[in-house]
Design an enzyme around this catalytic site. Structure first.
Site, PDB file in Angstrom:
ATOM      1  N   HIS A   1       0.637   5.279   1.128  1.00 22.03           N
ATOM      2  CA  HIS A   1      -0.080   6.297   1.888  1.00 22.03           C
ATOM      3  C   HIS A   1      -0.038   7.606   1.100  1.00 22.03           C
ATOM      4  CE1 HIS A   1       0.237   4.175   5.934  1.00 22.03           C
ATOM      5  NE2 HIS A   1       1.180   3.547   5.258  1.00 22.03           N
TER       6      HIS A   1
ATOM      7  N   HIS B   1       0.834  -1.200   0.000  1.00 20.58           N
ATOM      8  CA  HIS B   1       0.000   0.000   0.000  1.00 20.58           C
ATOM      9  C   HIS B   1       0.865   1.244   0.000  1.00 20.58           C
ATOM     10  CE1 HIS B   1       0.663  -1.203   4.202  1.00 20.58           C
ATOM     11  NE2 HIS B   1       0.657   0.086   4.503  1.00 20.58           N
TER      12      HIS B   1
HETATM   13  P1  AMP Z   1       1.736   0.412   7.457  1.00 19.35           P
HETATM   14  O1  AMP Z   1       1.594  -1.062   7.199  1.00 19.35           O
HETATM   15  O2  AMP Z   1       2.506   0.727   8.715  1.00 19.35           O
HETATM   16  O3  AMP Z   1       2.256   1.178   6.263  1.00 19.35           O
HETATM   17  O4  AMP Z   1       0.314   1.039   7.740  1.00 19.35           O
HETATM   18  C1  AMP Z   1      -0.895   0.361   7.661  1.00 19.35           C
HETATM   19  C2  AMP Z   1      -1.976   1.392   7.699  1.00 19.35           C
HETATM   20  O5  AMP Z   1      -3.220   0.744   7.531  1.00 19.35           O
HETATM   21  C3  AMP Z   1      -2.064   2.202   9.011  1.00 19.35           C
HETATM   22  O6  AMP Z   1      -1.933   3.594   8.722  1.00 19.35           O
HETATM   23  C4  AMP Z   1      -3.447   1.857   9.555  1.00 19.35           C
HETATM   24  O7  AMP Z   1      -4.075   2.927  10.203  1.00 19.35           O
HETATM   25  C5  AMP Z   1      -4.180   1.432   8.297  1.00 19.35           C
HETATM   26  N1  AMP Z   1      -5.292   0.503   8.511  1.00 19.35           N
HETATM   27  C6  AMP Z   1      -5.287  -0.639   9.223  1.00 19.35           C
HETATM   28  N2  AMP Z   1      -6.482  -1.239   9.172  1.00 19.35           N
HETATM   29  C7  AMP Z   1      -7.280  -0.460   8.404  1.00 19.35           C
HETATM   30  C8  AMP Z   1      -8.637  -0.535   7.972  1.00 19.35           C
HETATM   31  N3  AMP Z   1      -9.426  -1.556   8.333  1.00 19.35           N
HETATM   32  N4  AMP Z   1      -9.104   0.438   7.181  1.00 19.35           N
HETATM   33  C9  AMP Z   1      -8.324   1.474   6.815  1.00 19.35           C
HETATM   34  N5  AMP Z   1      -7.029   1.601   7.187  1.00 19.35           N
HETATM   35  C10 AMP Z   1      -6.520   0.659   7.967  1.00 19.35           C
END
Ligand code: AMP
Length: 136
Positions: free
Chosen positions: A101, A99
């Site tokens: 951001h 993903h």
């Molecule tokens: P990272 O893997 O550290 O790059 O970040 C994962 C991101 O996914 C974090 O910013 C979380 O807040 C976000 N996240 C986790 N679960 C959900 C969800 N169900 N819906 C939307 N965002 C999510």
């Protein structure tokens, strides 16, 4: 690859605030935003991160990032965005489904960049050579 929370969002098994969808990608609001409008762009295909993604899937994801970044910026009246992505736990990846951001920013003073250090030019030259030799 094992299911993640994002695979469940793709399959509509759990809710998300979806802002964009096409055949290969999905974009939705981060549930814990760094700033209002913080959006995540993912491939529908379950790939873990930069280390296993294929070129076509990555290109589709980046097309979507480029398409929606201006909309994210403008929807919240921001002046810029961070486009950030974490790959593996050591780099802060928590959800193991690729993903990107998109984080809107209004003002340079809202954040600080990570600390940078000077490097001796010989060290840099050796590292650059090692990376060149390691590229597959
Ligand atoms: P990272 O893997 O550290 O790059 O970040 C994962 C991101 O996914 C974090 O910013 C979380 O807040 C976000 N996240 C986790 N679960 C959900 C969800 N169900 N819906 C939307 N965002 C999510």
């Amino acid at each position: 690859m094992e299911d993640t929370i994002f695979t469940k969002i793709v399959r509509r098994e759990i809710p998300a605030d979806i802002v964009y969808e096409d055949a290969e990608t999905l974009a939705f609001l981060d549930v814990k935003p760094v700033a209002p409008g913080h959006t995540l762009v993912i491939p529908k295909k379950p790939v873990r991160n930069i280390f296993d993604v294929d070129d076509k899937t990555l290109a589709a994801v980046m097309r979507t990032v480029r398409k929606i970044a201006p909309a994210v910026r403008d929807a919240v009246g921001a002046h810029g965005v961070h486009i950030n992505s974490n790959h593996e736990a050591a780099a802060g990846q928590i959800v193991f489904h690729l993903h990107f951001h998109i984080i809107p920013r209004h003002d340079r003073n809202e954040f600080s960049f990570w600390e940078q250090k000077e490097t001796a030019s010989r060290d840099a030259a050796l590292l650059a050579e090692k990376i060149r030799q390691t590229i597959g």
